[in-house]
Design a protein around this motif. Sequence first.
Motif, PDB file in Angstrom:
ATOM      1  N   ARG A 236      12.832   6.864  -2.084  1.00  0.00           N
ATOM      2  CA  ARG A 236      12.298   8.232  -2.014  1.00  0.00           C
ATOM      3  C   ARG A 236      12.514   9.037  -3.290  1.00  0.00           C
ATOM      4  O   ARG A 236      11.824  10.029  -3.508  1.00  0.00           O
ATOM      5  N   PHE A 237      13.493   8.692  -4.106  1.00  0.00           N
ATOM      6  CA  PHE A 237      13.740   9.406  -5.360  1.00  0.00           C
ATOM      7  C   PHE A 237      13.823  10.920  -5.147  1.00  0.00           C
ATOM      8  O   PHE A 237      13.271  11.709  -5.919  1.00  0.00           O
ATOM      9  N   GLY A 238      14.509  11.328  -4.086  1.00  0.00           N
ATOM     10  CA  GLY A 238      14.708  12.741  -3.807  1.00  0.00           C
ATOM     11  C   GLY A 238      13.630  13.374  -2.941  1.00  0.00           C
ATOM     12  O   GLY A 238      13.780  14.512  -2.503  1.00  0.00           O
ATOM     13  N   VAL A 244       6.568  10.456   0.240  1.00  0.00           N
ATOM     14  CA  VAL A 244       6.415   9.105  -0.293  1.00  0.00           C
ATOM     15  C   VAL A 244       5.218   8.416   0.332  1.00  0.00           C
ATOM     16  O   VAL A 244       4.396   7.801  -0.355  1.00  0.00           O
ATOM     17  N   GLN A 245       5.106   8.529   1.655  1.00  0.00           N
ATOM     18  CA  GLN A 245       4.000   7.881   2.356  1.00  0.00           C
ATOM     19  C   GLN A 245       2.660   8.491   1.975  1.00  0.00           C
ATOM     20  O   GLN A 245       1.661   7.789   1.839  1.00  0.00           O
ATOM     21  N   SER A 246       2.643   9.794   1.769  1.00  0.00           N
ATOM     22  CA  SER A 246       1.413  10.467   1.345  1.00  0.00           C
ATOM     23  C   SER A 246       0.995   9.991  -0.036  1.00  0.00           C
ATOM     24  O   SER A 246      -0.182   9.742  -0.298  1.00  0.00           O
ATOM     25  N   THR A 251      -2.504   6.601  -3.519  1.00  0.00           N
ATOM     26  CA  THR A 251      -2.630   5.528  -4.503  1.00  0.00           C
ATOM     27  C   THR A 251      -3.559   4.433  -4.008  1.00  0.00           C
ATOM     28  O   THR A 251      -4.312   3.837  -4.777  1.00  0.00           O
ATOM     29  N   ALA A 252      -3.516   4.187  -2.687  1.00  0.00           N
ATOM     30  CA  ALA A 252      -4.317   3.120  -2.104  1.00  0.00           C
ATOM     31  C   ALA A 252      -5.800   3.493  -2.031  1.00  0.00           C
ATOM     32  O   ALA A 252      -6.664   2.624  -1.944  1.00  0.00           O
ATOM     33  N   GLU A 253      -6.089   4.794  -2.073  1.00  0.00           N
ATOM     34  CA  GLU A 253      -7.490   5.222  -1.967  1.00  0.00           C
ATOM     35  C   GLU A 253      -8.286   4.927  -3.234  1.00  0.00           C
ATOM     36  O   GLU A 253      -7.775   4.906  -4.305  1.00  0.00           O
TER      37      GLU A 253
END
Length: 253
Positions: A236-238, A244-246, A251-253
């Motif tokens: 999560r890096f904070g 993160v999921q969003s 990125t996948a779009e």
Amino acid sequence: MTTTLLPLATTPKHIAIIMDGNNRYGKAQKLAAGAGHIAGKDALDPIVEHCLARGVQVLTVFAFSSENWARPANEVELLMQLLEQTIHEQMPRMHKYRIRLRFIGDRSQLSPQLAKLMSDAEATTAQFDAMTLVIAISYGGQWDIANAAQSLARQVVDGSIKPDDITAESLGQAVQLADLSAVDMLIRTGGEYRISNFLLWQAAYAELFFTPTLWPEFTPDELDRMMQDFANRERRFGMTSEQVQSGAAQTAE
């Protein structure tokens, strides 16, 4: 090496390993004094090859810490001999697999012979790009950060930067391995649960893995199980899990 590599959802770019347990392995196997370190040296090759096969970009191993100078003189002498031997033995493998070899640590305490051997090895393999193998010799994370701070302080003194120019980012550019990716996975073998002054800055957000396996018995199969675990962790890096999921969805779009 692992015969069948299951796909990884995420491959760590940079793996760092504290290779602990050589002495205990030697005692458990009733080997001659120092033989555990020799066994540990031989355990490195299959791990390097596995990282290369998995597409890892950087493997950094802790061979000799700045605190190890306090060990018995005969053990230190043996370790220095093994380090020289390791470099000689690794060179043909570096050329075969086109792996760049680098060293980090305070070289001022090393013998001129070992220091030259390290510099020559770095120069010879500098153009290789399949992977980078980093060996930490006479290294300590606190020394690394202090050394970086001194470098920035000298720039302030000579007027090239101002005190306010010293930031986390500028300090991060002055530590060892600043040109490489941050550590993704930090592994310690031997059953201890501490990082022992290793890559304190570079591993700030590393996923930590501890195993009771002594270093000479650490195998590519066990490393691969850790890599599978790493791929399933949420980093999560904070941020929050939702952020993160969003981000992953965008990125996948």
